[in-house]
Design an enzyme around this catalytic site. Structure first.
Site, short mmCIF file in Angstrom:
data_model
loop_
_atom_site.label_atom_id
_atom_site.label_comp_id
_atom_site.label_asym_id
_atom_site.label_seq_id
_atom_site.Cartn_x
_atom_site.Cartn_y
_atom_site.Cartn_z
NE ARG A 47 8.14 17.13 16.62
CZ ARG A 47 9.41 17.18 16.28
NH1 ARG A 47 10.03 18.33 16.17
NH2 ARG A 47 10.09 16.09 16.06
CE LYS A 156 3.96 -4.35 7.18
NZ LYS A 156 3.18 -3.42 6.38
CG HIS A 186 -3.34 -5.33 9.45
ND1 HIS A 186 -2.26 -4.99 8.70
CD2 HIS A 186 -4.36 -5.49 8.58
CE1 HIS A 186 -2.61 -4.95 7.41
NE2 HIS A 186 -3.89 -5.25 7.31
CE LYS A 190 -6.40 -8.49 6.73
NZ LYS A 190 -7.24 -7.36 6.36
CD GLU A 224 -2.73 -3.92 -1.06
OE1 GLU A 224 -3.28 -2.96 -0.52
OE2 GLU A 224 -1.53 -4.19 -0.93
CG ASP A 243 3.92 -2.92 2.48
OD1 ASP A 243 3.91 -2.33 3.58
OD2 ASP A 243 2.95 -2.92 1.70
CG HIS A 248 0.60 -8.47 6.16
ND1 HIS A 248 0.67 -8.18 7.49
CD2 HIS A 248 0.45 -7.28 5.53
CE1 HIS A 248 0.58 -6.87 7.66
NE2 HIS A 248 0.45 -6.30 6.49
CE LYS A 338 1.02 -1.29 -1.87
NZ LYS A 338 -0.06 -1.50 -0.89
C1 BG6 Z 1 -0.26 -3.02 5.12
C2 BG6 Z 1 0.66 -2.61 4.02
O1 BG6 Z 1 0.43 -3.64 6.16
O2 BG6 Z 1 -1.20 -3.93 4.59
C3 BG6 Z 1 -0.10 -1.97 2.89
O3 BG6 Z 1 1.60 -1.68 4.55
C4 BG6 Z 1 -1.18 -2.90 2.40
O4 BG6 Z 1 0.75 -1.62 1.81
C5 BG6 Z 1 -2.02 -3.39 3.57
O5 BG6 Z 1 -1.99 -2.17 1.49
C6 BG6 Z 1 -2.98 -4.46 3.12
O6 BG6 Z 1 -3.83 -4.75 4.19
P1 BG6 Z 1 -5.31 -5.24 3.94
O7 BG6 Z 1 -5.84 -5.49 5.31
O8 BG6 Z 1 -6.01 -4.15 3.20
O9 BG6 Z 1 -5.17 -6.48 3.11
#
Ligand code: BG6
Length: 488
Positions: A47, A156, A186, A190, A224, A243, A248, A338
């Site tokens: 937008r 996602k 994603h 990797k 993390e 999440d 993942h 986290k």
């Molecule tokens: C994302 C999550 O899909 O993956 C995030 O939404 C998370 O919250 C991230 O921090 C972690 O990805 P990576 O590649 O840093 O392990």
């Protein structure tokens, strides 16, 4: 390396964070490595009002620091950005799509592109239904003839429950064919995750050990150090389960646990992934509290855009079983959170102990033999075992045999998005989730989320930032992983 056909990549939500942080930098890396189609045009669509030039300048500013840090050629960045265009329009309004259509046609014409288009949904999930619907209404979901294609990449989170994921799948499948839909996770992009398949299926030595006879437990963790940062609004509605775990960690687990496909092609691989998800033993309602621990870091409720009474979990530890021939009785563990002490993602295969303990109280058997697959950082694979310490007596020391990716000094480790974008352009869906797999994974996760909803704040354990997560995780009985720092 085969190059993808010349095509147009349309990014919806292009003025958002993902485009500047991941998508365009990944495309630029691919460009530097000469992996992009010779005539690829990228069309940003959202937008915010920009001309092509203004959009390029905006992206240039965002990308420049990392380009400089990596000592990349700035002139090459400018060259790359010439492939990038922009159209400002309201993607919620079907009546605005002719504007997008015209820009696409103009680009295809001026760059002499075939009618091959990838749509990338870098938008909030609330737009995953409306954009495809508008594309359909404006006849933009089909190529003019069989020589062209339309593909759609969906970020996602894909749904927030089994029901919503099914609804979204049904909706997308009424507009695009399943093979045209690329649901991104994603983690599958990797290198080290893909390497799990190669490690398992290209080496004869692991297969005889890769089962309930020799494996004691398997632990998959993604820790993390950061909190929710600027993403409080999204995260507070998601939480660690939606999440990280539902996508993942489940995907990582499928690579570790799946059977070998008959051939290394997308559909046979995805068939095996679905079989694993369907074999995960569903929790009975009365065992969820014992098998799944959720936590929230102290201070989370004061984060920007987070509800001051939030019941969202920022940590999950869980134990589960896969009821099939290979894994019967082997506990699997997930740990993710986290504000933990370290940023690490890894898979640890704990092997069973020796049948009889000869070296009492020292490293032997179960606690001693591990295969640690470090997804990030310091991507590596380490086999741990006990050896005699030189000198008198029989002192056993745990040692490790390491393979580190950075020892392959000349090998460049691409970002996950590079691989995934390239695959979408090539039409290779191996590393994207199929609808049945997604639904099977939601089927496992849904009852946990429903149970938590019923319980509210009861059973949501606080933990101090920088700690290993809530103490209650101990009750799951996982063996401490080496060097992970993400649980007990
Ligand atoms: C994302 C999550 O899909 O993956 C995030 O939404 C998370 O919250 C991230 O921090 C972690 O990805 P990576 O590649 O840093 O392990």
């Amino acid at each position: 390396m085969i190059k993808a056909d010349n095509q147009l990549l349309v990014i919806f939500g292009a003025s958002g964070d993902l485009t500047g942080r991941k998508l365009l930098p990944s495309l630029f890396e691919l460009d530097i490595r000469d992996l992009l189609p010779d005539r690829l045009c990228v069309l940003g669509a959202s937008r915010t009002e920009y001309t092509d030039e203004e959009f390029r300048e905006e992206q240039r500013k965002q990308m420049l620091p990392s380009v400089q840090k990596k000592h990349m050629d700035e002139k090459k960045l400018d060259e790359f950005l010439k492939r990038v265009y922009y159209v400002s329009f309201n993607s919620m309004e079907s009546a605005e799509y002719p504007k997008l259509k015209k820009k696409m046609k103009d680009l295809q014409h001026s760059a002499d592109l075939p009618d091959k288009v990838v749509y990338y949904m870098a938008t909030p999930p609330s737009m995953y239904e409306v954009i495809p619907q508008c594309l359909k209404e404006n006849r933009m979901n089909r190529a003019a003839d069989k020589t062209g294609f339309r593909r759609i990449v969906v970020e996602k989170p894909f749904g927030t429950s089994l029901e919503s994921a099914q609804k979204l799948n049904e909706h997308l499948c009424s507009i695009f064919k399943e093979e045209e839909i690329y649901r991104i996770d994603h983690y599958l992009g990797k290198e080290t995750v893909q390497n799990i398949l190669v490690l398992r299926f290209s080496n004869g030595i692991f297969e005889p050990l890769w089962n309930r006879n020799y494996i004691d437990s398997i632990e998959i963790s993604a820790a993390e150090t950061l909190g929710v940062e600027k993403r409080g609004g999204y995260y507070d509605r998601a939480g660690a389960m939606k999440d990280m775990v539902q996508n993942h960690l489940m995907q990582l687990m499928s690579f570790v646990a799946m059977e070998a496909p008959s051939v290394f092609e997308p559909e046979p691989i995805r068939d095996e992934i679905v079989k694993v998800f369907r074999s995960v033993r569903p929790y009975m309602k009365n065992e969820i509290d014992d098998m799944v621990v959720r936590g929230q870091y102290e201070g989370y409720r004061k984060e920007e855009n987070v509800d001051p009474n939030s019941q969202t979990e920022t940590y999950v530890g869980m134990k589960f079983f896969i009821d099939n021939w290979r894994w019967s009785g082997v506990p699997f563990f997930f740990f993710t959170g986290k504000k933990l002490p370290a940023k690490t993602s890894e898979v640890v295969i704990h092997f069973k102990s020796t049948p009889h303990t000869l070296f009492v109280g020292q490293c032997s058997g179960g606690s001693c033999n591990k295969l640690v697959i470090r997804i990030q950082p310091n991507e590596s694979i380490t086999l741990q075992f006990g050896l005699k310490q030189p000198g008198a007596g029989f002192k056993v020391k745990q040692v490790g045999m390491d393979f580190r990716y950075d020892s392959l000094a000349t090998i460049y480790l691409p970002d996950a998005y590079e691989r995934l974008l390239l695959d979408a352009m090539l039409g290779d869906s191996t590393l994207y989730s199929r609808s049945d797999a997604l639904e099977a994974s939601w089927r496992f996760i849904d009852p946990i989320l429903n149970h938590w909803k019923e319980k509210g704040v009861e059973g949501l354990f606080p933990y101090a930032p920088g700690s290993n997560g809530p103490e209650e995780t101990r009750k799951l009985g996982a063996e401490p992983a080496i060097d992970c720092g993400c649980h007990f």
